[in-house]
Design an enzyme around this catalytic site. Structure first.
Site, short mmCIF file in Angstrom:
data_model
loop_
_atom_site.label_atom_id
_atom_site.label_comp_id
_atom_site.label_asym_id
_atom_site.label_seq_id
_atom_site.Cartn_x
_atom_site.Cartn_y
_atom_site.Cartn_z
N ASP A 1 0.89 -1.17 0.00
CA ASP A 1 0.00 0.00 0.00
C ASP A 1 0.93 1.22 0.00
O ASP A 1 1.54 1.55 1.01
CB ASP A 1 -0.87 -0.05 1.26
CG ASP A 1 -1.63 1.26 1.52
OD1 ASP A 1 -1.64 2.12 0.62
OD2 ASP A 1 -2.20 1.39 2.61
N LYS B 1 2.71 11.45 -3.46
CA LYS B 1 1.69 10.73 -4.24
C LYS B 1 0.72 11.70 -4.92
O LYS B 1 0.17 11.40 -5.96
CB LYS B 1 0.94 9.80 -3.29
CG LYS B 1 -0.04 8.88 -3.94
CD LYS B 1 -0.50 7.86 -2.92
CE LYS B 1 -1.69 7.07 -3.38
NZ LYS B 1 -2.09 6.09 -2.36
N GLU C 1 -7.19 0.62 -4.13
CA GLU C 1 -7.13 0.52 -2.66
C GLU C 1 -8.44 0.01 -2.05
O GLU C 1 -8.41 -0.91 -1.22
CB GLU C 1 -6.72 1.87 -2.06
CG GLU C 1 -5.24 2.13 -2.30
CD GLU C 1 -4.85 3.59 -2.21
OE1 GLU C 1 -5.64 4.41 -1.72
OE2 GLU C 1 -3.73 3.93 -2.65
N ASP D 1 -12.91 5.41 1.64
CA ASP D 1 -11.47 5.48 1.88
C ASP D 1 -10.99 6.94 1.84
O ASP D 1 -10.88 7.52 0.76
CB ASP D 1 -10.76 4.63 0.80
CG ASP D 1 -9.24 4.63 0.93
OD1 ASP D 1 -8.71 5.36 1.79
OD2 ASP D 1 -8.59 3.90 0.16
#
Ligand code: AMP
Length: 577
Positions: free
Chosen positions: A7, A69, A146, A168
């Protein structure tokens, strides 16, 4: 050989591997179960990754990178000592550490991995993530979403067929997916989200508030003072986390600045109510994607069997209350929001590895799991008048093959440029252009006569490949990708060489530091022995020993990364145990 699940988070990353049929989280070299996704370049040219990088952030903000990211698949570059690093290269440094730590933990080489991305990542962001894996020496078996990974981890323990929503909210992105968990089939029905919404935004709100408070009280504006700003930001994040379990907290930052009357401190009590007020609109921003995901899946919230919360920011009580009000369901508390994504990736990695090698021992318990994921955003091409013509609808199940025959708009045209877009808007300019494809060498003919068959292949990773064939000549056309944001193969190879060379230098530097520690320990030990032995030690031996100590000390005075230290001479002294 084992395949790992990674992850690669905005704030934290986590690695997991399936052992004995179920996923275990792998601790990093520092003994932590998650690794901060932070990279720092020290003034000495050392690269720090993870907690060590984060620890020196306030002292070295210009050369420390967090939340990289958010820049994946963009033109963002960080210039360090005259060298430009892309988000892909910085992410590769994080992935390399994760890989090395996993290798040390498992005691074997690791190459195969499944890496997760936010469901809402577009083609460029997925490609950038895959490239980062390649640069880090990983063979990326699959890129998975994810929320899908979270559902996989949940589904392994809750096999009853049901519909789940995965909400999420991480450090930088928000995703919501509706997933159907059936007998050994996990099918994503829809996904929606916001690429630019996450915990960082909550930190920013609180940071700005604290800066305002400070300015009102002292008249000093800290927004352009990098070091002070970082300290306030760090304190704001800490306060935010504390407010998840407490009704109020105190932000206390002494010596934040100074004016003519002396040093200035910041001490402010922040209540949960104040924090909720500052961030209410951010929480509201998650409403639309939730509704869109439910609509796209064609179900009502009441049909959901479970709501899973993933990502650190779902610990915020106002976020949990909002999810409950949207769905009418109390979110499940059985999954760990920090670890379930890596665990799901490990389950997928183990499934793929066992299918590739035929080694059933690698398979997660419960046997093969079929994962049916979807494409998060529609693909379109630009057609006459700047219109975005859909070729693949969002939420289509992967993999997808699509073909269309194109022709020319003008007579005697020998080349055609196709602009591939991703997004939902009707006009091309409102969508993201992910690549322009130039079809060359078309036989000269009147408009509308040439027939060029263009096919779009979306693989299981959600990554697009375009091929074109001139049906008139039968020739496969060469396609030039003119997307400047993507790294070329040569650039990736150069980055791999760079990373490997750096890894060697880094190892040498670490060895030198270890030797330095060892030498210091031996000097202390030798001095202790000389003191202890007193007159019992023969003079000659004492002199030799002292000379050796002095020699080693001279070595130590030099910079350890420039000179490897020899400790053997002193460690071989006969009287040492
Ligand atoms: P992730 O990307 O899933 O690791 O999420 C990281 C984000 O979660 C960061 O913005 C953290 O500040 C935030 N976070 C972690 N723990 C908490 C907490 N207890 N309360 C609120 N936010 C948190």
């Amino acid at each position: 050989m084992k395949a790992i699940g990674i992850d690669l988070g905005t704030t934290n990353s986590c690695v997991s591997v399936v052992e004995g049929g179920s996923p275990d989280v792998i601790a990093n070299a520092e003994g932590e179960r998650t690794t901060p996704s932070a990279v720092a370049f020290t003034k000495d040219g050392e690269r720090l990754i993870g907690t060590v990088a984060l620890r020196q952030l306030a002292m070295n903000p210009e050369r420390t990178i967090t939340s990289v990211k958010r820049h994946m698949g963009t033109k963002w570059r960080k210039s360090i000592d005259g060298k430009e690093f892309s988000a892909t290269e910085i992410s590769a440094m994080i992935l390399r550490k994760l890989r090395k730590d996993a290798e040390n933990f498992l005691g074997e080489n690791i190459t195969d991995a499944v890496i997760t991305v936010p469901a809402y990542f577009n083609d460029m962001q997925r490609n950038a993530t895959k490239d980062a894996g390649t640069i880090a020496g990983l063979n990326v078996l699959r890129i998975i979403n994810e929320p899908t990974a979270a559902a996989l981890a949940y589904g392994l323990d809750h096999g009853d067929p049901q519909m789940v929503m995965v909400y999420d909210l991480g450090g930088g992105t928000f995703d919501v997916s509706i997933i159907e968990i059936g007998d050994n089939v996990i099918e994503v029905l829809s996904t929606a989200g916001n690429n630019r919404l996450g915990g960082d935004d909550f930190d920013e709100r609180l940071t700005d508030y604290l800066l305002d408070v400070f300015k009102t009280r002292t008249g000093v504006d800290l927004s352009n003072n990098n070091m002070a700003y970082e300290r306030v930001k760090e304190a704001a994040e800490q306060a935010k986390k504390e407010l998840s379990s407490m009704e109020s907290t105190v932000v206390n930052l002494p010596f934040l600045s100074q004016n003519s009357s002396g040093p200035l401190h910041l001490e402010e009590t922040v209540t949960r109510a104040k924090f909720n007020e500052l961030t209410a609109d951010l929480v509201q921003l998650t409403t639309e994607p939730v509704q869109q995901a439910l609509n796209d899946a064609g179900i009502a919230a009441s049909e959901l069997g479970e709501v899973l919360l993933v990502g650190g920011s779902t610990r915020i009580p106002a976020v949990q209350a909002h999810v409950e009000s949207l769905t009418g369901k109390k979110p499940a508390s059985s999954i760990n929001p920090d670890e379930c994504v890596a665990e799901g990736a490990a389950i997928q990695a183990a499934t793929l590895e066992s299918a590739m090698t035929g080694n059933n021992a690698l398979m997660p318990r419960g046997g093969e799991l079929l994962l049916l994921d979807v494409v998060p955003m529609s693909f379109a091409i630009e057609t006459v008048g700047g219109v975005a013509t859909r070729v693949i609808e969002r939420n289509s199940t992967l993999p997808i093959h699509y073909e269309q025959v194109f022709t020319t708009a003008a007579s005697f045209q020998t080349k055609v440029e196709i602009n591939v877009l991703q997004g939902e808007r009707p006009m091309a300019s409102d969508n993201k252009s992910i690549g322009k494809f130039l079809l060359k060498g078309i036989k000269r003919a009147p408009a509308g006569v040439p027939q060029i068959n263009v096919s779009f292949d979306l693989d299981a990773n959600g990554i697009l490949t375009v091929t074109a064939k001139d049906l008139g000549t039968g020739n496969e056309q060469s396609i030039t990708i003119t997307d400047s944001e993507r790294m070329s193969d040569e650039e990736i190879q150069a980055a791999i060489r760079d990373a490997e060379q750096y890894a060697e230098e880094d190892q040498a530097r670490r060895d030198a530091f270890a030797e330095r520690d060892e030498a210091t320990r031996l000097i202390n030990q030798a001095e202790e022995r000389i003191k202890e032995a007193g007159k019992d030690m023969p003079k000659e031996e004492k002199r030799t020993l002292k000379a050796s100590i002095a020699n080693v000390q001279r070595y130590l005075a030099k910079r350890p990364e420039k000179r490897r230290i020899r400790t053997r001479r002193i460690s071989r002294a006969p009287w040492m145990s």
